[in-house]
Design an enzyme around this catalytic site. Structure first.
Site, PDB file in Angstrom:
ATOM      1  N   LYS A   1      14.647   0.503  -6.409  1.00 31.64           N
ATOM      2  CA  LYS A   1      13.526  -0.142  -7.087  1.00 31.64           C
ATOM      3  C   LYS A   1      12.210   0.398  -6.542  1.00 31.64           C
ATOM      4  CE  LYS A   1      11.202  -3.893  -6.345  1.00 31.64           C
ATOM      5  NZ  LYS A   1       9.861  -3.374  -6.706  1.00 31.64           N
TER       6      LYS A   1
ATOM      7  N   GLU B   1      11.723   0.021   7.295  1.00 30.51           N
ATOM      8  CA  GLU B   1      10.609   0.843   7.776  1.00 30.51           C
ATOM      9  C   GLU B   1       9.337   0.118   7.376  1.00 30.51           C
ATOM     10  OE1 GLU B   1       7.643   2.987   7.912  1.00 30.51           O
ATOM     11  OE2 GLU B   1       8.552   4.329   6.428  1.00 30.51           O
TER      12      GLU B   1
ATOM     13  N   CYS C   1       1.882   4.278   6.500  1.00 29.11           N
ATOM     14  CA  CYS C   1       2.318   3.358   7.555  1.00 29.11           C
ATOM     15  C   CYS C   1       2.080   3.948   8.934  1.00 29.11           C
ATOM     16  CB  CYS C   1       3.784   3.003   7.363  1.00 29.11           C
ATOM     17  SG  CYS C   1       4.800   4.437   7.029  1.00 29.11           S
TER      18      CYS C   1
ATOM     19  N   GLU D   1      -2.809  -4.301  10.444  1.00 26.88           N
ATOM     20  CA  GLU D   1      -2.688  -3.111   9.616  1.00 26.88           C
ATOM     21  C   GLU D   1      -3.624  -3.266   8.412  1.00 26.88           C
ATOM     22  OE1 GLU D   1       0.982  -2.385   7.280  1.00 26.88           O
ATOM     23  OE2 GLU D   1       0.875  -0.356   8.088  1.00 26.88           O
TER      24      GLU D   1
HETATM   25  P1  NAI Z   1       5.388  -5.144  -0.150  1.00 27.42           P
HETATM   26  O1  NAI Z   1       6.158  -5.107   1.115  1.00 27.42           O
HETATM   27  O2  NAI Z   1       5.204  -6.440  -0.838  1.00 27.42           O
HETATM   28  O3  NAI Z   1       6.066  -4.165  -1.235  1.00 27.42           O
HETATM   29  C1  NAI Z   1       6.966  -3.132  -0.939  1.00 27.42           C
HETATM   30  C2  NAI Z   1       8.157  -3.194  -1.884  1.00 27.42           C
HETATM   31  O4  NAI Z   1       8.896  -4.390  -1.659  1.00 27.42           O
HETATM   32  C3  NAI Z   1       7.788  -3.223  -3.359  1.00 27.42           C
HETATM   33  O5  NAI Z   1       8.740  -2.467  -4.083  1.00 27.42           O
HETATM   34  C4  NAI Z   1       7.908  -4.705  -3.707  1.00 27.42           C
HETATM   35  O6  NAI Z   1       8.168  -4.935  -5.066  1.00 27.42           O
HETATM   36  C5  NAI Z   1       9.084  -5.123  -2.864  1.00 27.42           C
HETATM   37  N1  NAI Z   1       9.151  -6.548  -2.528  1.00 27.42           N
HETATM   38  C6  NAI Z   1       8.140  -7.455  -2.459  1.00 27.42           C
HETATM   39  N2  NAI Z   1       8.609  -8.664  -2.089  1.00 27.42           N
HETATM   40  C7  NAI Z   1       9.953  -8.529  -1.915  1.00 27.42           C
HETATM   41  C8  NAI Z   1      11.002  -9.422  -1.514  1.00 27.42           C
HETATM   42  N3  NAI Z   1      10.763 -10.690  -1.205  1.00 27.42           N
HETATM   43  N4  NAI Z   1      12.255  -8.937  -1.434  1.00 27.42           N
HETATM   44  C9  NAI Z   1      12.525  -7.653  -1.702  1.00 27.42           C
HETATM   45  N5  NAI Z   1      11.580  -6.764  -2.102  1.00 27.42           N
HETATM   46  C10 NAI Z   1      10.297  -7.184  -2.195  1.00 27.42           C
HETATM   47  O7  NAI Z   1       3.991  -4.456   0.130  1.00 27.42           O
HETATM   48  P2  NAI Z   1       2.604  -4.689  -0.663  1.00 27.42           P
HETATM   49  O8  NAI Z   1       2.391  -6.138  -0.956  1.00 27.42           O
HETATM   50  O9  NAI Z   1       2.583  -3.770  -1.797  1.00 27.42           O
HETATM   51  O10 NAI Z   1       1.567  -4.240   0.438  1.00 27.42           O
HETATM   52  C11 NAI Z   1       1.117  -5.171   1.411  1.00 27.42           C
HETATM   53  C12 NAI Z   1       0.876  -4.499   2.730  1.00 27.42           C
HETATM   54  O11 NAI Z   1       2.083  -3.942   3.230  1.00 27.42           O
HETATM   55  C13 NAI Z   1      -0.068  -3.327   2.681  1.00 27.42           C
HETATM   56  O12 NAI Z   1      -1.385  -3.733   2.716  1.00 27.42           O
HETATM   57  C14 NAI Z   1       0.354  -2.555   3.894  1.00 27.42           C
HETATM   58  O13 NAI Z   1      -0.282  -3.094   5.034  1.00 27.42           O
HETATM   59  C15 NAI Z   1       1.836  -2.793   3.990  1.00 27.42           C
HETATM   60  N6  NAI Z   1       2.635  -1.688   3.419  1.00 27.42           N
HETATM   61  C16 NAI Z   1       3.346  -0.879   4.260  1.00 27.42           C
HETATM   62  C17 NAI Z   1       4.048   0.192   3.756  1.00 27.42           C
HETATM   63  C18 NAI Z   1       4.797   1.118   4.627  1.00 27.42           C
HETATM   64  O14 NAI Z   1       4.982   2.262   4.251  1.00 27.42           O
HETATM   65  N7  NAI Z   1       5.294   0.685   5.762  1.00 27.42           N
HETATM   66  C19 NAI Z   1       4.038   0.500   2.338  1.00 27.42           C
HETATM   67  C20 NAI Z   1       3.327  -0.440   1.510  1.00 27.42           C
HETATM   68  C21 NAI Z   1       2.637  -1.473   2.069  1.00 27.42           C
END
Ligand code: NAI
Ligand code: MG
Length: 491
Positions: free
Chosen positions: A196, A270, A304, A401
């Site tokens: 996804k 990650e 990240c 972050e």
């Molecule tokens: P997020 O963690 O909500 O989204 C990442 C993925 O997880 C997306 O595909 C989303 O649809 C999915 N997701 C969301 N809630 C879920 C759940 N309960 N169970 C399973 N999958 C779920 O990240 P978001 O809200 O887009 O970004 C928020 C913050 O996260 C950013 O500001 C940043 O600080 C951090 N982030 C870190 C990343 C990394 O590469 N480590 C990548 C993206 C965001």
């Protein structure tokens, strides 16, 4: 001595004016509406719901994509389970490798189109998607294709078997690259997948679904479904998923870890980071300045492992900060499709408001905020490169972050001091060390609690190199041989 223009840093003196050089988006092929890719076919969602993905640089709609509900997830998992037990685990490993090579080659053939789609859907500069995201995505498929029939050599003295069905959830910062990181090792080891993509950047994953059709993979081996958090949760919690691979926020990582506790599902997470980029007095300062720029402004800081905390040794702090500001003023912020652009659009409105509110918190807590004088387009989501000085270890801007082009600068005197400060974070994903002395680089990097430490460079990636974090930055490794391990049983 009074400074005159001749003693200024000549290399940053001129702000070059470049004529616009936009990449043409005329030849890209996108559908207006995308269904779910399940069992080798694009299938309308049971939910009958679709949502739009927009271009964050223009706020214009690009296409709609399906929102998968629990019934759709169940269909995809069933297709993956059947394909795993009846087809993918039955064909020879060399044959599996051929399919993965085929995906890699088609990705290369379509690199230009994929780069443009990545840029319009996510906002990153075309130079990055063209030179980094897409080539590295192909490189991951090539690399893991090579392992498919050599698993006995990957883990000498041991036999491997696939785990089964992998549920893979990825974020919006490196959409196609994250898909490749996750899908390639899973397939090489004989597993099937449900992937996804993030809701703001689904398009290159859906193009990958078309590529997988073109590569003639057996139906159900790769299923790509779209949706937001609820769809992700339905994948994680489906009983027939054997392994979860997640990249995204630490908050969601914790939710996933909780919901998997007590199950026999395997997982890798990650998550976030707050990396220290450490500049010693004996470093090549001009190179270090480039490294700082690359560390935090690359991909608008949507990384990240971004070098979001800068530690400069006192003797060179003034010089580094002055050169950094001069260099920032030469960066071109704007149209991500323009080949001259250094900094593109912030991925979404939500992310932009998160950056703004963290910067406000930094100012409120007494941090000194400096912003580039660049102008940004009136439409779309933009954030100017921003530096913070006069911050404390406990400042919000130093601890949290931000995931944007915002750098918190602190100084240090001794190696011991900077190690302690650098490790004073709940995260442990990455770091950087700049010094003229090889021994010092090794000493410091071995003491940083971080999964990856770059020396005299930053943000360099390679499919053969493992990647992953300590502490709240996650569990498990991706990339290299380490990245195969989560996808096999060893006996
Ligand atoms: P997020 O963690 O909500 O989204 C990442 C993925 O997880 C997306 O595909 C989303 O649809 C999915 N997701 C969301 N809630 C879920 C759940 N309960 N169970 C399973 N999958 C779920 O990240 P978001 O809200 O887009 O970004 C928020 C913050 O996260 C950013 O500001 C940043 O600080 C951090 N982030 C870190 C990343 C990394 O590469 N480590 C990548 C993206 C965001
Ligand atoms: Mg989008």
């Amino acid at each position: 001595m009074k400074k005159n223009s001749a003693t200024k840093d000549l290399q940053f003196d001129t702000k070059w004016k470049y004529a616009p050089a936009p990449e043409s988006a005329d030849h890209i092929q996108l559908k207006d509406r995308y269904d779910l890719f399940i069992n080798g076919k694009f299938t309308a969602p049971t939910s009958k719901k679709y949502f739009d993905t927009i271009n964050p640089a223009t706020e214009k709609r690009i296409a709609s994509v399906a929102e998968a509900n629990a019934a759709d997830v169940d269909k995809a998992v069933t297709a993956a389970k059947n394909a795993q037990s009846k087809v993918w685990s039955k064909i020879s490993a060399a044959e599996r490798g051929k399919y993965i090579y085929r995906i890699a080659r088609i990705l290369q053939e379509k690199a230009r189109e994929l780069s443009i789609i990545e840029t319009i859907d996510g906002g990153k500069p075309i130079r990055e998607s063209r030179d980094i995201d897409i080539p590295l995505a192909a490189a991951h498929f090539f690399y893991y294709a090579g392992w498919a029939d050599k698993l006995d050599y990957a883990f000498p003295g041991m036999k491997t078997s696939p785990i089964g069905v992998a549920g893979q959830i990825i974020p919006w910062n490196f959409p196609l690259l994250m898909a490749a990181w996750k899908i390639a090792p899973a397939l090489a080891a004989g597993n099937t997948v449900i992937l996804k993509p993030a809701e703001t950047t689904p398009l290159t994953a859906l193009k990958l679904a078309e590529i997988i059709q073109e590569a003639d993979l057996p139906p159900g081996v790769v299923n790509i479904i779209t949706g937001a958090g609820a769809t992700g949760a339905a994948i994680v919690n489906h009983p027939n998923i054997n392994k979860v691979a997640f990249t995204g926020s630490t908050d969601v990582g914790k939710i996933i870890q909780k919901s998997l506790a007590g199950t026999d599902k395997r997982y890798t997470l990650e998550l976030g980071g707050k990396a220290a980029n450490i500049i010693f007095e004996d470093a090549a300062i001009n190179q270090a300045v480039e490294g700082i720029i690359n560390g935090i402004f690359f991909n608008q800081g949507h990384v990240c492992c971004a070098g979001s905390r800068l530690f400069v040794q006192e003797g060179v702090a003034n010089e580094v900060i002055r050169k950094l500001k001069q260099r920032i003023e030469t960066l071109i912020v704007g149209d991500p499709l323009d080949k001259n652009t250094d900094i593109g659009a912030i991925n979404s409105k939500v992310q932009l408001s998160k950056i703004k509110s963290l910067v406000q918190a930094g100012i409120k807590e007494g941090g000194e905020c400096w912003q580039s004088e660049c102008t940004v387009p009136s439409k779309g989501y933009w954030y100017k490169p921003t530096l913070f000085t006069n911050v404390a270890q406990s400042s919000t801007i130093v601890q949290e972050e931000i995931f944007g082009p915002v750098l918190a600068i602190q100084t240090f005197r001794t190696a011991e001091e900077v190690i302690e400060k650098a490790n004073n974070t709940p995260y442990g994903l990455s770091g950087g060390v700049w010094t003229d002395k090889g021994a010092k680089a090794f000493k410091i990097s071995s003491k940083l609690n971080a999964g990856v430490v770059w020396a005299n460079t930053y943000n360099k990636f390679d499919p053969t190199s493992p990647f992953g974090g300590f502490k709240e930055s996650g569990v498990g490794r991706e990339g290299g041989l380490h990245g195969l391990m989560p996808y096999v049983n060893l006996f």
